[in-house]
Motif scaffolding. Structure first.
Motif, PDB file in Angstrom:
ATOM      1  N   SER A  42      49.600   5.143   5.285  1.00 44.54           N
ATOM      2  CA  SER A  42      50.586   4.252   4.671  1.00 44.54           C
ATOM      3  C   SER A  42      51.651   3.855   5.693  1.00 44.54           C
ATOM      4  O   SER A  42      51.953   4.604   6.614  1.00 44.54           O
ATOM      5  CB  SER A  42      51.232   4.911   3.454  1.00 44.54           C
ATOM      6  N   GLU A  43      52.180   2.664   5.495  1.00 47.62           N
ATOM      7  CA  GLU A  43      53.207   2.150   6.386  1.00 47.62           C
ATOM      8  C   GLU A  43      54.434   1.791   5.564  1.00 47.62           C
ATOM      9  O   GLU A  43      54.314   1.232   4.479  1.00 47.62           O
ATOM     10  CB  GLU A  43      52.711   0.901   7.112  1.00 47.62           C
ATOM     11  N   LEU A  44      55.592   2.100   6.092  1.00 52.12           N
ATOM     12  CA  LEU A  44      56.854   1.775   5.440  1.00 52.12           C
ATOM     13  C   LEU A  44      57.641   0.842   6.345  1.00 52.12           C
ATOM     14  O   LEU A  44      57.777   1.097   7.541  1.00 52.12           O
ATOM     15  CB  LEU A  44      57.664   3.047   5.179  1.00 52.12           C
ATOM     16  N   ALA A  45      58.143  -0.238   5.768  1.00 56.29           N
ATOM     17  CA  ALA A  45      58.976  -1.179   6.528  1.00 56.29           C
ATOM     18  C   ALA A  45      60.235  -1.458   5.730  1.00 56.29           C
ATOM     19  O   ALA A  45      60.170  -1.712   4.525  1.00 56.29           O
ATOM     20  CB  ALA A  45      58.211  -2.472   6.780  1.00 56.29           C
ATOM     21  N   ILE A  74      62.366  -2.293   0.648  1.00 54.65           N
ATOM     22  CA  ILE A  74      61.310  -1.739   1.492  1.00 54.65           C
ATOM     23  C   ILE A  74      59.960  -2.304   1.074  1.00 54.65           C
ATOM     24  O   ILE A  74      59.797  -2.780  -0.055  1.00 54.65           O
ATOM     25  CB  ILE A  74      61.269  -0.194   1.443  1.00 54.65           C
ATOM     26  N   ALA A  75      59.021  -2.243   1.994  1.00 55.24           N
ATOM     27  CA  ALA A  75      57.631  -2.593   1.724  1.00 55.24           C
ATOM     28  C   ALA A  75      56.778  -1.393   2.110  1.00 55.24           C
ATOM     29  O   ALA A  75      56.903  -0.865   3.216  1.00 55.24           O
ATOM     30  CB  ALA A  75      57.212  -3.819   2.512  1.00 55.24           C
ATOM     31  N   ILE A  76      55.947  -0.963   1.182  1.00 59.44           N
ATOM     32  CA  ILE A  76      55.022   0.142   1.435  1.00 59.44           C
ATOM     33  C   ILE A  76      53.610  -0.441   1.396  1.00 59.44           C
ATOM     34  O   ILE A  76      53.233  -1.091   0.419  1.00 59.44           O
ATOM     35  CB  ILE A  76      55.157   1.253   0.381  1.00 59.44           C
ATOM     36  N   THR A  77      52.850  -0.217   2.451  1.00 58.89           N
ATOM     37  CA  THR A  77      51.485  -0.724   2.535  1.00 58.89           C
ATOM     38  C   THR A  77      50.525   0.451   2.594  1.00 58.89           C
ATOM     39  O   THR A  77      50.695   1.354   3.412  1.00 58.89           O
ATOM     40  CB  THR A  77      51.311  -1.606   3.795  1.00 58.89           C
ATOM     41  N   LEU A 127      59.920  -2.884  -3.096  1.00 58.26           N
ATOM     42  CA  LEU A 127      60.853  -2.402  -4.100  1.00 58.26           C
ATOM     43  C   LEU A 127      62.192  -2.124  -3.457  1.00 58.26           C
ATOM     44  O   LEU A 127      62.313  -2.095  -2.235  1.00 58.26           O
ATOM     45  CB  LEU A 127      60.323  -1.157  -4.818  1.00 58.26           C
ATOM     46  N   ASP A 128      63.198  -1.939  -4.287  1.00 54.68           N
ATOM     47  CA  ASP A 128      64.554  -1.658  -3.813  1.00 54.68           C
ATOM     48  C   ASP A 128      64.870  -0.185  -3.962  1.00 54.68           C
ATOM     49  O   ASP A 128      64.568   0.416  -4.992  1.00 54.68           O
ATOM     50  CB  ASP A 128      65.587  -2.462  -4.608  1.00 54.68           C
TER      51      ASP A 128
END
Length: 155
Positions: A42-45, A74-77, A127-128
């Motif tokens: 998983s990647e967090l940005a 944030i964006a979680i992929t 999400l915030d």
């Protein structure tokens, strides 16, 4: 006719099954626990940082911070071929003084942000995250307590 009514009900009662039925076995579910092995997939940005919110409001409440609210988009992929679950409580905000702050449960509930998210294979979610930090400091980085990784904040 009323005199015969008990005679009509008596045979029906005699036919009733009086053996106790066994109760269904208790269903136990295992709560999903994110592990450091999940972190590799998983990647967090951090996309947006908005410090300095003096209050928040939603459809059912409004709230004042103890210091200031900080919103981090944030964006979680999920790059894996299976699902992964993450909790917003896994992400702490470190301020310029090096103090870690947990997400504000009140702000998260008012803004109707999820506490736990399950991402499917190859999915991306934005999400915030809302934090309540002191007025005299600024947000510096996000720390993932499960993965032991940090993400620098933009700006």
């Amino acid at each position: 006719m009323r005199r015969f009514l008990p005679l009509l009900i008596l045979p029906l009662a005699a036919c009733a099954d009086t053996t106790p039925t066994p109760s269904a076995p208790a269903v136990t579910t295992t709560e999903y626990v994110r592990t450091p092995a999940d972190c590799a997939k998983s990647e967090l940005a951090a996309l947006v940082v908005e410090p300095g919110h003096g209050y928040i409001f939603g459809t059912h409440a409004e709230w004042l911070p103890k210091g200031q609210f900080v919103r981090i988009r944030i964006a979680i992929t999920n790059a894996d071929n299976t699902f992964h679950t993450t909790r917003t409580t896994d992400y702490e905000l470190d301020d310029a003084a090096g103090t870690a702050h947990p997400v504000s449960n009140d702000a998260m509930a008012i803004k109707r942000q999820p506490t736990e998210v399950t991402l499917g294979a190859g999915n991306r979610l934005e999400l915030d995250l809302w934090y309540d930090i002191p007025l005299d400091t600024t947000p510096k980085l996000l720390r993932d307590s499960v993965c032991a990784t940090t993400t620098m904040l933009p700006g």
